[in-house]
Design a protein around this motif. Structure first.
Motif, PDB file in Angstrom:
ATOM      1  N   GLY A 115       1.070  -1.667   0.089  1.00  0.00           N
ATOM      2  CA  GLY A 115      -0.495   0.287  -0.405  1.00  0.00           C
ATOM      3  C   GLY A 115       0.814   1.333   0.064  1.00  0.00           C
ATOM      4  O   GLY A 115       0.449   2.423  -0.854  1.00  0.00           O
ATOM      5  N   PHE A 116       2.353   1.395   0.666  1.00  0.00           N
ATOM      6  CA  PHE A 116       2.433   2.917   0.518  1.00  0.00           C
ATOM      7  C   PHE A 116       4.081   1.890   0.370  1.00  0.00           C
ATOM      8  O   PHE A 116       4.751   3.549   0.732  1.00  0.00           O
ATOM      9  CB  PHE A 116       2.766   3.035   3.026  1.00  0.00           C
ATOM     10  CG  PHE A 116       1.465   3.332   3.153  1.00  0.00           C
ATOM     11  CD1 PHE A 116       1.127   4.751   2.304  1.00  0.00           C
ATOM     12  CD2 PHE A 116       0.617   2.931   3.753  1.00  0.00           C
ATOM     13  CE1 PHE A 116       0.150   5.238   2.903  1.00  0.00           C
ATOM     14  CE2 PHE A 116      -0.417   3.495   4.171  1.00  0.00           C
ATOM     15  CZ  PHE A 116      -0.825   4.115   3.922  1.00  0.00           C
ATOM     16  N   ARG A 117       4.144   1.070  -0.394  1.00  0.00           N
ATOM     17  CA  ARG A 117       5.034   0.847  -0.815  1.00  0.00           C
ATOM     18  C   ARG A 117       6.032   2.061  -2.056  1.00  0.00           C
ATOM     19  O   ARG A 117       6.750   2.149  -2.087  1.00  0.00           O
ATOM     20  CB  ARG A 117       5.234  -0.710  -2.233  1.00  0.00           C
ATOM     21  CG  ARG A 117       7.203  -0.850  -2.960  1.00  0.00           C
ATOM     22  CD  ARG A 117       6.894  -1.807  -3.396  1.00  0.00           C
ATOM     23  NE  ARG A 117       6.334  -3.471  -2.574  1.00  0.00           N
ATOM     24  CZ  ARG A 117       5.509  -4.283  -2.592  1.00  0.00           C
ATOM     25  NH1 ARG A 117       5.280  -4.693  -3.908  1.00  0.00           N
ATOM     26  NH2 ARG A 117       5.662  -5.252  -1.680  1.00  0.00           N
ATOM     27  N   ALA A 118       5.489   2.500  -3.184  1.00  0.00           N
ATOM     28  CA  ALA A 118       6.322   3.517  -3.458  1.00  0.00           C
ATOM     29  C   ALA A 118       6.275   4.482  -3.025  1.00  0.00           C
ATOM     30  O   ALA A 118       7.245   5.592  -3.567  1.00  0.00           O
ATOM     31  CB  ALA A 118       4.693   4.227  -4.671  1.00  0.00           C
ATOM     32  N   LEU A 119       5.504   5.020  -1.941  1.00  0.00           N
ATOM     33  CA  LEU A 119       6.414   6.947  -1.364  1.00  0.00           C
ATOM     34  C   LEU A 119       7.401   5.892  -0.568  1.00  0.00           C
ATOM     35  O   LEU A 119       8.121   7.011  -0.698  1.00  0.00           O
ATOM     36  CB  LEU A 119       4.891   6.684   0.149  1.00  0.00           C
ATOM     37  CG  LEU A 119       3.663   7.320  -0.393  1.00  0.00           C
ATOM     38  CD1 LEU A 119       2.919   7.815   1.019  1.00  0.00           C
ATOM     39  CD2 LEU A 119       4.687   8.424  -0.824  1.00  0.00           C
ATOM     40  N   LYS A 120       7.503   4.476   0.546  1.00  0.00           N
ATOM     41  CA  LYS A 120       8.909   4.592   0.551  1.00  0.00           C
ATOM     42  C   LYS A 120       9.663   4.137  -0.214  1.00  0.00           C
ATOM     43  O   LYS A 120      11.045   4.754   0.288  1.00  0.00           O
ATOM     44  CB  LYS A 120       8.306   3.123   1.795  1.00  0.00           C
ATOM     45  CG  LYS A 120       7.312   3.138   2.743  1.00  0.00           C
ATOM     46  CD  LYS A 120       7.146   2.929   3.124  1.00  0.00           C
ATOM     47  CE  LYS A 120       6.485   1.967   4.321  1.00  0.00           C
ATOM     48  NZ  LYS A 120       5.972   0.846   5.195  1.00  0.00           N
ATOM     49  N   ASP A 121       9.434   4.015  -1.565  1.00  0.00           N
ATOM     50  CA  ASP A 121      10.269   3.671  -2.295  1.00  0.00           C
ATOM     51  C   ASP A 121      11.291   5.444  -3.039  1.00  0.00           C
ATOM     52  O   ASP A 121      12.386   5.316  -2.803  1.00  0.00           O
ATOM     53  CB  ASP A 121      10.334   3.104  -3.999  1.00  0.00           C
ATOM     54  CG  ASP A 121       9.967   1.678  -3.193  1.00  0.00           C
ATOM     55  OD1 ASP A 121      10.041   0.977  -2.140  1.00  0.00           O
ATOM     56  OD2 ASP A 121       9.257   0.797  -4.087  1.00  0.00           O
ATOM     57  N   LEU A 122      10.196   5.696  -2.610  1.00  0.00           N
ATOM     58  CA  LEU A 122      10.988   7.583  -2.931  1.00  0.00           C
ATOM     59  C   LEU A 122      11.900   7.918  -2.226  1.00  0.00           C
ATOM     60  O   LEU A 122      12.138   8.545  -2.475  1.00  0.00           O
ATOM     61  CB  LEU A 122       9.495   8.355  -3.436  1.00  0.00           C
ATOM     62  CG  LEU A 122       8.388   8.337  -5.603  1.00  0.00           C
ATOM     63  CD1 LEU A 122       7.890   8.645  -4.767  1.00  0.00           C
ATOM     64  CD2 LEU A 122      10.101   8.380  -6.037  1.00  0.00           C
ATOM     65  N   ALA A 123      10.753   7.736  -0.982  1.00  0.00           N
ATOM     66  CA  ALA A 123      11.629   8.261  -0.073  1.00  0.00           C
ATOM     67  C   ALA A 123      12.774   8.068   0.187  1.00  0.00           C
ATOM     68  O   ALA A 123      14.174   8.813   0.750  1.00  0.00           O
ATOM     69  CB  ALA A 123      10.959   8.726   1.498  1.00  0.00           C
ATOM     70  N   ARG A 124      13.258   6.518  -0.236  1.00  0.00           N
ATOM     71  CA  ARG A 124      14.620   5.524  -0.059  1.00  0.00           C
ATOM     72  C   ARG A 124      15.251   6.547  -0.917  1.00  0.00           C
ATOM     73  O   ARG A 124      16.629   6.773  -0.485  1.00  0.00           O
ATOM     74  CB  ARG A 124      13.934   4.451   0.556  1.00  0.00           C
ATOM     75  CG  ARG A 124      15.104   3.875   0.989  1.00  0.00           C
ATOM     76  CD  ARG A 124      14.463   2.621   0.947  1.00  0.00           C
ATOM     77  NE  ARG A 124      14.109   1.485   0.770  1.00  0.00           N
ATOM     78  CZ  ARG A 124      12.466   1.278   0.659  1.00  0.00           C
ATOM     79  NH1 ARG A 124      12.499   1.226   1.930  1.00  0.00           N
ATOM     80  NH2 ARG A 124      11.550   0.882   0.511  1.00  0.00           N
ATOM     81  N   GLN A 125      15.083   7.092  -2.087  1.00  0.00           N
ATOM     82  CA  GLN A 125      15.530   7.290  -2.770  1.00  0.00           C
ATOM     83  C   GLN A 125      16.564   8.549  -2.714  1.00  0.00           C
ATOM     84  O   GLN A 125      17.750   9.228  -3.463  1.00  0.00           O
ATOM     85  CB  GLN A 125      15.208   7.645  -4.413  1.00  0.00           C
ATOM     86  CG  GLN A 125      14.936   6.571  -4.577  1.00  0.00           C
ATOM     87  CD  GLN A 125      13.530   6.337  -6.426  1.00  0.00           C
ATOM     88  OE1 GLN A 125      14.529   7.434  -7.355  1.00  0.00           O
ATOM     89  NE2 GLN A 125      12.928   5.773  -6.895  1.00  0.00           N
ATOM     90  N   ILE A 126      16.439   8.984  -1.824  1.00  0.00           N
ATOM     91  CA  ILE A 126      17.252  10.401  -1.536  1.00  0.00           C
ATOM     92  C   ILE A 126      17.204  10.682  -0.109  1.00  0.00           C
ATOM     93  O   ILE A 126      17.360  11.532   0.862  1.00  0.00           O
ATOM     94  CB  ILE A 126      16.173  11.660  -1.638  1.00  0.00           C
ATOM     95  CG1 ILE A 126      15.068  11.673  -1.026  1.00  0.00           C
ATOM     96  CG2 ILE A 126      16.434  11.963  -3.348  1.00  0.00           C
ATOM     97  CD1 ILE A 126      14.239  13.181  -1.782  1.00  0.00           C
TER      98      ILE A 126
END
Length: 156
Positions: A115-126
């Motif tokens: 459910g929040f994978r896309a958000l967590k992936d984006l946050a991790r990238q920076i």
């Protein structure tokens, strides 16, 4: 919503810094055009906040993902409500984007792991941190990230 995609793509190739109030206002305008009247966007951004284009693009993408989730899950039946966005400096080189809505409450126990994978992936990238906080009405998502200074420009 294609305007938002074009805006992100333009930033990806830009070496310049981005004034965040104007940038997020452009994204919000695209949301208001796409979704109409039921949800009112309220924004508070520290004045004179500039981020490098790469970081601004990530912040914009994270905002879009949170706002889309709020519209889809917080106001599923087209009910009226608010999405409140703040972006501020919280330390010497730390920043925080907060997006909260007053729609339907979210029970995190019922959200699938993806459910929040896309958000967590984006946050991790920076190298950012994402905090999802259910509230009695709606939810609040806080995204914290660190940036460094290059002249007058803040770079993440």
């Amino acid at each position: 919503m294609w305007n938002v995609v074009a805006l992100h793509k333009a930033l990806d190739n830009s070496p310049a810094s981005v004034e965040m109030t104007h940038y997020l206002q452009c994204i919000i305008k695209a949301f208001e055009t796409a979704f109409g009247d039921p949800v009112q966007f309220i924004m508070s951004i520290s004045p004179g906040l500039y981020l490098d284009a790469r970081c601004a693009s990530y912040v914009g993408q994270i905002f879009c993902e949170i706002a889309m989730n709020a519209i889809k899950h917080g106001f599923p039946d087209g009910s009226r409500g608010h999405i409140v966005t703040t972006l501020r400096r919280v330390g010497d080189k730390r920043f925080e984007l907060t997006v909260a809505n007053d729609g339907a409450a979210l029970d995190l126990k019922t959200v699938p792991p993806s459910g929040f994978r896309a958000l967590k992936d984006l946050a991790r990238q920076i190298n950012g941190e994402l905090h999802i906080e259910p509230m009695p009405k709606g939810m609040q998502v806080r995204f914290r990230f660190t940036a460094y200074q290059r002249g007058d420009e803040v770079v993440a």
